[in-house]
Design a protein around this motif. Structure first.
Motif, PDB file in Angstrom:
ATOM      1  N   SER A  43      -3.439   0.482 -11.213  1.00 60.00           N
ATOM      2  CA  SER A  43      -3.295  -0.777 -10.475  1.00 60.00           C
ATOM      3  C   SER A  43      -2.550  -0.572  -9.158  1.00 60.00           C
ATOM      4  O   SER A  43      -2.934  -1.127  -8.125  1.00 60.00           O
ATOM      5  CB  SER A  43      -2.544  -1.816 -11.297  1.00 60.00           C
ATOM      6  N   GLN A  44      -1.491   0.190  -9.213  1.00 56.85           N
ATOM      7  CA  GLN A  44      -0.715   0.417  -7.994  1.00 56.85           C
ATOM      8  C   GLN A  44      -1.561   1.128  -6.941  1.00 56.85           C
ATOM      9  O   GLN A  44      -1.531   0.778  -5.762  1.00 56.85           O
ATOM     10  CB  GLN A  44       0.532   1.244  -8.310  1.00 56.85           C
ATOM     11  N   TYR A  45      -2.311   2.109  -7.390  1.00 55.23           N
ATOM     12  CA  TYR A  45      -3.163   2.817  -6.437  1.00 55.23           C
ATOM     13  C   TYR A  45      -4.211   1.876  -5.836  1.00 55.23           C
ATOM     14  O   TYR A  45      -4.478   1.908  -4.634  1.00 55.23           O
ATOM     15  CB  TYR A  45      -3.852   4.007  -7.116  1.00 55.23           C
ATOM     16  N   GLY A 103       3.478   4.388   2.798  1.00 54.79           N
ATOM     17  CA  GLY A 103       2.324   4.021   1.984  1.00 54.79           C
ATOM     18  C   GLY A 103       1.050   4.665   2.497  1.00 54.79           C
ATOM     19  O   GLY A 103       0.236   5.185   1.724  1.00 54.79           O
ATOM     20  N   ASN A 104       0.891   4.645   3.800  1.00 52.23           N
ATOM     21  CA  ASN A 104      -0.282   5.263   4.415  1.00 52.23           C
ATOM     22  C   ASN A 104      -0.339   6.759   4.143  1.00 52.23           C
ATOM     23  O   ASN A 104      -1.399   7.301   3.825  1.00 52.23           O
ATOM     24  CB  ASN A 104      -0.259   5.032   5.927  1.00 52.23           C
ATOM     25  N   GLN A 105       0.821   7.395   4.262  1.00 52.74           N
ATOM     26  CA  GLN A 105       0.872   8.840   4.014  1.00 52.74           C
ATOM     27  C   GLN A 105       0.530   9.167   2.570  1.00 52.74           C
ATOM     28  O   GLN A 105      -0.221  10.107   2.296  1.00 52.74           O
ATOM     29  CB  GLN A 105       2.262   9.382   4.352  1.00 52.74           C
ATOM     30  N   LEU A 106       1.073   8.355   1.647  1.00 52.34           N
ATOM     31  CA  LEU A 106       0.780   8.588   0.235  1.00 52.34           C
ATOM     32  C   LEU A 106      -0.723   8.502  -0.022  1.00 52.34           C
ATOM     33  O   LEU A 106      -1.324   9.376  -0.638  1.00 52.34           O
ATOM     34  CB  LEU A 106       1.508   7.561  -0.634  1.00 52.34           C
ATOM     35  N   LEU A 107      -1.309   7.445   0.496  1.00 53.26           N
ATOM     36  CA  LEU A 107      -2.744   7.244   0.309  1.00 53.26           C
ATOM     37  C   LEU A 107      -3.538   8.409   0.893  1.00 53.26           C
ATOM     38  O   LEU A 107      -4.480   8.911   0.276  1.00 53.26           O
ATOM     39  CB  LEU A 107      -3.157   5.932   0.966  1.00 53.26           C
TER      40      LEU A 107
END
Lengths: 150, 150
Positions: A43-45, A103-107
């Motif tokens: 869900s978080q992803y 968040g962008n980097q994680l994605l």
DNA sequence: CGTTGTTAATTGAGTACTAAATTGATAGCA
DNA sequence: TGCTATCAATTTAGTACTCAATTAACAACG
């Protein structure tokens, strides 16, 4: 693995549901495991992906898109905000969410591995079969019978 | 996990997962609603069906068949035992479960309506398409990549 | 006997969700 | 300037599950 879980009076509709449900459960279990590398739940992803797609969206929109309740989204979002993946800004009575740099980097880090992961999980099907599967599921979703919501 | 740089958007795998997940969520929500008529959750109903098929089975077997943990089954079973739908008898260190008369009757009442319900939900697909969908999902499940469990 | 090993079931703490009541921000009207 | 209605978000209580540690019922061996 022989599977004969449905009884005698089986009809195709039930069987369709049975296999959708079974496939979902098996895949979800693995997928959760896969995402643990980054301490994320499916869900978080999904939140990250959805927000990036829209650039910016309200919690209500997100709830609808993800088929979750607003209450659930609130909790989910607060957790992810605390971890610094998303930020919120209120405007009128709506709170708009967007991805932070973190968040962008994680994605960006996860995305290519995720593509690879699923292409492995579905390698039992040819590209053509995957296309057919998608088409059939889409058709199921489109043919939704009218029902009351809220 | 092998990491292979993917060319462009060869993400049919992800898309397959997306539609499986989406279809599952939509259907589950409705199905839960449907089963509320008898105050049952999808899992509880699945328990009834599985036990009837086997006639008698251990909690461990049930857990494996339903892809749930033993702990979850314990809780689920106790609730359904209290409501009089199933009974348990210990033999050695194993507890065997079976349906009570009340459980059998409940299942008999629900079953025909359930058949009808799902044939409605999947009426967007022809019989042939449903057959194809089932075949594809089966294939996905059969091609499970070896992974560590427990 | 008593000790050790095995394995099913249970317990307990924690997570992810739902449903429904409540809060908060604001428009629009008297 | 209040008063009411609206609607997004939040809170709260409860359900369904997981994971890991513990308990319970036995076998087998000295």
């Amino acid at each position: 693995m022989k599977i004969r879980t449905m009884g005698s009076a089986t009809n195709k509709g039930i069987l369709s549901w049975f296999y959708i449900s079974r496939t979902y459960h098996i895949q979800l279990k693995r997928y959760s495991q896969f995402l643990k590398t980054w301490s994320l739940t499916p869900s978080q992803y999904e939140v990250l992906v959805n927000i990036r797609e829209s650039g910016r969206m309200s919690q209500k929109e997100l709830a609808e898109k993800m088929f979750l309740t607003k209450g659930n989204i609130t909790q989910l979002i607060i957790k992810m905000e605390n971890e610094g993946y998303i930020s919120r800004e209120q405007e009128w009575k709506t709170k708009y969410i967007r991805l932070t740099e973190k968040g962008n980097q994680l994605l960006d880090r996860i995305r290519p591995e995720q593509v690879n992961y699923f292409s492995q999980q579905f390698q039992g099907l040819t590209k053509k079969e995957q296309k057919r599967l998608i088409k059939l599921l889409k058709k199921v979703n489109e043919t939704q019978i009218n029902q009351d919501n809220e």
